[in-house]
Design an enzyme around this catalytic site. Sequence first.
Site, mmCIF file in Angstrom:
data_model
loop_
_atom_site.group_PDB
_atom_site.id
_atom_site.type_symbol
_atom_site.label_atom_id
_atom_site.label_comp_id
_atom_site.label_asym_id
_atom_site.label_seq_id
_atom_site.Cartn_x
_atom_site.Cartn_y
_atom_site.Cartn_z
ATOM 1 N N GLU A 27 0.943 -0.919 -0.058
ATOM 2 C CA GLU A 27 -0.031 0.020 -0.454
ATOM 3 C C GLU A 27 0.542 1.598 0.216
ATOM 4 O O GLU A 27 1.223 2.297 1.520
ATOM 5 C CB GLU A 27 -0.849 -0.331 0.667
ATOM 6 C CG GLU A 27 -1.968 -1.527 0.997
ATOM 7 C CD GLU A 27 -3.033 -1.235 2.431
ATOM 8 O OE1 GLU A 27 -2.752 -0.329 2.999
ATOM 9 O OE2 GLU A 27 -3.997 -1.709 2.317
ATOM 10 N N GLU A 64 -6.281 -8.032 -0.268
ATOM 11 C CA GLU A 64 -6.593 -7.655 1.352
ATOM 12 C C GLU A 64 -7.963 -7.350 0.561
ATOM 13 O O GLU A 64 -8.316 -6.673 -0.250
ATOM 14 C CB GLU A 64 -5.631 -6.374 1.784
ATOM 15 C CG GLU A 64 -4.915 -6.905 2.425
ATOM 16 C CD GLU A 64 -3.942 -6.230 3.478
ATOM 17 O OE1 GLU A 64 -4.537 -4.565 3.934
ATOM 18 O OE2 GLU A 64 -2.988 -6.258 3.680
HETATM 19 C C1 FCB Z 1 -4.898 -2.302 5.149
HETATM 20 C C2 FCB Z 1 -3.236 -3.002 5.969
HETATM 21 C C3 FCB Z 1 -3.865 -3.446 7.056
HETATM 22 C C4 FCB Z 1 -4.527 -3.687 7.948
HETATM 23 C C5 FCB Z 1 -6.111 -3.529 7.163
HETATM 24 C C6 FCB Z 1 -7.370 -3.491 7.776
HETATM 25 O O1 FCB Z 1 -4.626 -1.276 4.967
HETATM 26 O O2 FCB Z 1 -3.531 -3.198 5.256
HETATM 27 O O3 FCB Z 1 -2.362 -3.909 7.683
HETATM 28 O O4 FCB Z 1 -4.196 -2.146 8.668
HETATM 29 O O5 FCB Z 1 -5.865 -2.199 5.812
#
Ligand code: FCB
Length: 440
Positions: A167, A351
Amino acid sequence: MQFKRSDFPAGFQFGAATSSYQIEGHAYGGAGKTHWDSFAATPGNVVRAENGDIGCDHYHLYEQDLDLVAAAGFDCYRFSTSWARVLPTGRGTPNPEGLDFYDRLTDAMLERGLKPCATLYHWELPSPLADLGGWRNRDIAGWFADFTETIMGRIGDRMYSVAPINEPWCVGWLSHFLGHHAPGLRDVRATARAMHHVLLAHGSAIQTMRGLGMENLGAVFNMEWATPVDQTPQATQAAALYDGYYNRFFLEGVFKGRYPDNVMEGLGPHMPDGWQDDFDTIGSQVDWCGINYYTRKMLAPNDGPWPGHHEVPGPLPKTQMGWEIYPQGLRDFLIRTAQEYTGELPLYVTENGMANDDHLVDDVVNDQARIDYLSSHVAAVKEAIAAGVPLRGYMVWSLMDNYEWALGYEKRFGLVHVDFETLRRTPKASYMALKSALSG
Ligand code: FCB
């Protein structure tokens, strides 16, 4: 869950994701200090000033955690390697205990038939490098390449896939413009530099790993869909600018060798010298692209200085984070990313998940809200595949409850409940539901 594995093309991979600082227990195993330790120790930055010293004590309990990943029927485990655990001062002499840990962890994944999907950097910068300016210092690309060589020189032969940086938006904007994450800066010049250097470091690490003969290297971007608060041109522009510095900046840098004009209106005057010459490195060929997706934001214009907009609360149901539940955004991002940036390149959802106010009652966590969230987002994923997106996998954030950065241990994202007093793990209803979906 309203899906099963057999709904997906053969070879489609399901995985669970975590990150080092959030679960390992940074106090163990000779790791060096990071900017998250000092950020958390400064009043007002983190709920109850909590830090990652103990986390989930995954450092000692990793075998039972990987048993849970395997027992759920996941194919992949997405984890990250802590720079300060491997190189306690960020450069120089490695910590043998740190290298041994990732070696054991890798073998433990392979023994369980899990594909190791590594992220090199998930946010815990070694403090001595933060002292030198951290992401503001161009030299970080070289420091990061050296770290890459050290850790991947040890475990790279057994990785299924690797992405350098989790990210880039969070590393750049969230941490240097909004100040919500370490190092907690609110400075547009720092932001411009960090946004650029994070991509330079990404490209340098890709080149380093190619030099080691590694394959299946990618990039992981977080994306938030931007919706204008109304149909006025000003609101439309506000949303386009949010989309620009949140989503498009990094995709354009890596896949098109440039930055969006609307973002450069604000960041241009603050960019480091010679940034235009770095796109050969930034654009180093990747083999896949990962998208982390949680929510959308609604944007309204204002008269303040650039970027001259602010978020307004949207009308949709929200998670415990206050994030609106908007699965269409995931479908639309997958389609847009493939159409406008990545073409035939394999995409992954690296994710997706939600924080919920979970409670352990008689050894059960009934997190129906998470089951619904995951079902609706997987349905969006299926729509993207049906629209022709070359999507190859979907990973849930997160395997277990963990240290949710500035929100401490309060926000629970796990499929597995963690009691942070006893460190006991208890699979939630969502874990059971996913396990049954993955066997079907
Ligand atoms: C993302 C992150 C992870 C966690 C989630 C909720 O941005 O990669 O570490 O904090 O959000």
